[in-house]
Design an enzyme around this catalytic site. Structure first.
Site, PDB file in Angstrom:
ATOM      1  CG  MET A 130      -9.264   5.617   5.713  1.00 34.06           C
ATOM      2  SD  MET A 130     -10.032   4.433   5.240  1.00 34.06           S
ATOM      3  CE  MET A 130     -11.774   3.381   5.815  1.00 34.06           C
ATOM      4  CG  LEU A 177      -7.034  15.657   9.033  1.00 36.95           C
ATOM      5  CD1 LEU A 177      -7.543  16.836  10.081  1.00 36.95           C
ATOM      6  CD2 LEU A 177      -5.845  16.354   8.495  1.00 36.95           C
ATOM      7  NE  ARG A 203     -18.178  -3.241   8.037  1.00 36.37           N
ATOM      8  CZ  ARG A 203     -19.722  -3.183   8.169  1.00 36.37           C
ATOM      9  NH1 ARG A 203     -20.073  -1.937   7.691  1.00 36.37           N
ATOM     10  NH2 ARG A 203     -19.798  -3.380   9.131  1.00 36.37           N
ATOM     11  CE  LYS A 223     -11.092   3.069  14.235  1.00 33.60           C
ATOM     12  NZ  LYS A 223     -10.964   2.330  13.114  1.00 33.60           N
ATOM     13  CG  ASN A 258     -13.573  -2.824  17.001  1.00 33.94           C
ATOM     14  OD1 ASN A 258     -13.833  -3.715  16.611  1.00 33.94           O
ATOM     15  ND2 ASN A 258     -13.305  -2.832  15.550  1.00 33.94           N
TER      16      ASN A 258
HETATM   17  P1  NAD Z   1      -3.714   8.981   5.224  1.00 33.06           P
HETATM   18  O1  NAD Z   1      -2.208   9.546   5.727  1.00 33.06           O
HETATM   19  O2  NAD Z   1      -3.490   7.859   3.919  1.00 33.06           O
HETATM   20  O3  NAD Z   1      -4.200  10.639   4.902  1.00 33.06           O
HETATM   21  C1  NAD Z   1      -4.415  11.626   6.112  1.00 33.06           C
HETATM   22  C2  NAD Z   1      -4.370  12.908   4.800  1.00 33.06           C
HETATM   23  O4  NAD Z   1      -4.383  13.442   5.349  1.00 33.06           O
HETATM   24  C3  NAD Z   1      -3.172  12.966   4.145  1.00 33.06           C
HETATM   25  O5  NAD Z   1      -3.478  12.381   2.420  1.00 33.06           O
HETATM   26  C4  NAD Z   1      -2.185  14.352   4.449  1.00 33.06           C
HETATM   27  O6  NAD Z   1      -1.712  14.786   3.526  1.00 33.06           O
HETATM   28  C5  NAD Z   1      -3.563  14.624   4.965  1.00 33.06           C
HETATM   29  N1  NAD Z   1      -2.789  15.407   5.972  1.00 33.06           N
HETATM   30  C6  NAD Z   1      -2.217  15.618   7.139  1.00 33.06           C
HETATM   31  N2  NAD Z   1      -1.349  16.372   8.128  1.00 33.06           N
HETATM   32  C7  NAD Z   1      -2.132  17.313   7.251  1.00 33.06           C
HETATM   33  C8  NAD Z   1      -3.210  19.005   7.395  1.00 33.06           C
HETATM   34  N3  NAD Z   1      -2.460  19.430   8.884  1.00 33.06           N
HETATM   35  N4  NAD Z   1      -3.657  19.822   6.946  1.00 33.06           N
HETATM   36  C9  NAD Z   1      -4.544  18.941   6.273  1.00 33.06           C
HETATM   37  N5  NAD Z   1      -3.899  17.816   5.492  1.00 33.06           N
HETATM   38  C10 NAD Z   1      -3.221  16.936   6.462  1.00 33.06           C
HETATM   39  O7  NAD Z   1      -4.298   8.096   6.291  1.00 33.06           O
HETATM   40  P2  NAD Z   1      -5.676   7.528   6.181  1.00 33.06           P
HETATM   41  O8  NAD Z   1      -5.895   6.343   5.975  1.00 33.06           O
HETATM   42  O9  NAD Z   1      -7.138   7.374   5.488  1.00 33.06           O
HETATM   43  O10 NAD Z   1      -6.336   7.122   7.999  1.00 33.06           O
HETATM   44  C11 NAD Z   1      -6.940   8.228   8.494  1.00 33.06           C
HETATM   45  C12 NAD Z   1      -7.739   8.626   9.378  1.00 33.06           C
HETATM   46  O11 NAD Z   1      -8.283   6.789   9.585  1.00 33.06           O
HETATM   47  C13 NAD Z   1      -6.274   8.164  10.354  1.00 33.06           C
HETATM   48  O12 NAD Z   1      -6.694   7.827  11.978  1.00 33.06           O
HETATM   49  C14 NAD Z   1      -6.797   6.588  10.626  1.00 33.06           C
HETATM   50  O13 NAD Z   1      -6.032   5.892  12.314  1.00 33.06           O
HETATM   51  C15 NAD Z   1      -8.151   5.894  10.309  1.00 33.06           C
HETATM   52  N6  NAD Z   1      -8.209   4.989   9.094  1.00 33.06           N
HETATM   53  C16 NAD Z   1      -8.125   4.367   8.570  1.00 33.06           C
HETATM   54  C17 NAD Z   1      -8.429   3.064   7.633  1.00 33.06           C
HETATM   55  C18 NAD Z   1      -8.165   2.311   7.020  1.00 33.06           C
HETATM   56  O14 NAD Z   1      -7.929   1.574   6.866  1.00 33.06           O
HETATM   57  N7  NAD Z   1      -6.378   3.097   6.222  1.00 33.06           N
HETATM   58  C19 NAD Z   1      -9.736   2.696   7.954  1.00 33.06           C
HETATM   59  C20 NAD Z   1     -10.280   2.690   9.181  1.00 33.06           C
HETATM   60  C21 NAD Z   1      -9.621   4.745  10.626  1.00 33.06           C
END
Ligand code: NAD
Length: 289
Positions: free
Chosen positions: A12, A65, A123, A171, A174
């Protein structure tokens, strides 16, 4: 021009950050994954070695994150954002975490003279790329107004939910409702098939009753019925979100047994190794049990 930093360049966060760069913002990025940082830098972002350095230089700090431990690691401690950000800086926390953590971080931030919004997103990663996320905002309305131009780049709809923590709470509610509906729908599909009735007949009936729902009408025909479980929203994230909701319900003294059933199914699917697959795979998992 304000200095904006973005921490967490995953599925994301990276497309959200790229959209902010394309929109002309001065963006500095940080992630433990150097490949993600390289992609953002190639698109015009600045690179820094530490969260401490980044926080000192930023007017706005955006975090995207995975969950509570990662957000606490980035925000807390002597090298974290809250200890090092400039007085008056605005923290926009967009991860999906537990509301208790959100409110505690907001209090810690306020004690240091920082402003704080929770702004989790609804989304998919496709919407993150297209800048069409639905962003749920909790915090002071004046802070939302100062964040609005940035949020408008990442999302097409900004929903103000109320005081800090209300965005993340809505959130979770939902996402948990979606998983509860999915489990009930998966049961309905199994019953329909075992009874020798076509899924089209089920869809046709439900679409004209109180059982009509977006999963059956839109999402399942595009994904589940085509056996397409390519990653959009990971099952691990669904389990995390429902787990936070069940914990929230317990702390409020509420009976959340439907959410607990959804969580039990999601946990079982995780134990079967499906966590990094799309959450829709639960339908297949339940059908094959
Ligand atoms: P992801 O695991 O793809 O990305 C997380 C990122 O955070 C990674 O690049 C990781 O290296 C980085 N990270 C982890 N620990 C870290 C730290 N200590 N310092 C710096 N960087 C660090 O996750 P995502 O899918 O992008 O989701 C992120 C958030 O958004 C989550 O809480 C998820 O529930 C929420 N979300 C995801 C979606 C989806 O469709 N993927 C949709 C809505 C909300």
């Amino acid at each position: 021009m304000q200095n904006v930093c973005f921490i967490g360049l995953g599925t994301m966060g990276l497309p959200m950050a790229l959209n902010l760069i394309r929109a002309g913002n001065t963006l500095t990025v940080f992630d433990l994954n150097e490949m993600a940082v390289d992609q953002a830098v190639a698109a015009g972002a600045g690179r820094v070695d530490s969260i401490r350095e980044l926080s000192k230089a930023s007017d706005v700090v955006i975090t995207m994150l995975p969950d509570v431990p990662e957000v606490e690691a980035v925000m807390g401690g002597e090298n974290g954002v809250i200890e090092n950000a400039k007085k008056g800086a605005l923290l926009i926390e967009m991860s999906t975490i537990h509301p208790d953590t959100t409110r505690r971080l907001a209090e810690d931030a306020a004690a240091k003279g920082l402003r704080f919004l929770d702004a989790p997103v609804c989304r998919s990663s496709k919407d993150a790329e297209a800048g069409t996320l639905l962003i749920l905002v909790g915090g002071e309305e004046s802070d939302l107004e100062s964040a609005r131009s940035l949020l408008n780049v990442m999302g097409s709809e900004i929903e103000y939910c109320g005081s800090v923590g209300s965005g993340i709470t809505l959130k979770l509610i939902n996402n948990t409702l979606v998983q509860g509906i999915a489990v009930a729908l998966n049961e309905a599909l199994m019953l329909t098939e075992k009874s020798g009735i076509s899924i089209d007949a089920l869809s046709s009936v439900c679409s004209r009753t109180a059982a009509s729902n977006w999963l059956l009408e839109k999402a399942y025909p595009n994904k589940v019925f085509k056996n397409d479980f390519s990653l959009g929203f990971a099952l691990d994230w669904a389990a995390k979100d429902v787990g936070h909701t069940v914990s929230l319900a317990k702390s409020l003294g509420l009976d959340s047994r439907v959410s607990e059933v959804a969580l039990a199914w999601l946990t079982e699917a995780q134990e079967a190794g499906l966590g990094r697959q799309d959450a829709f795979v639960l339908s297949k998992f339940m059908a094959e049990k």
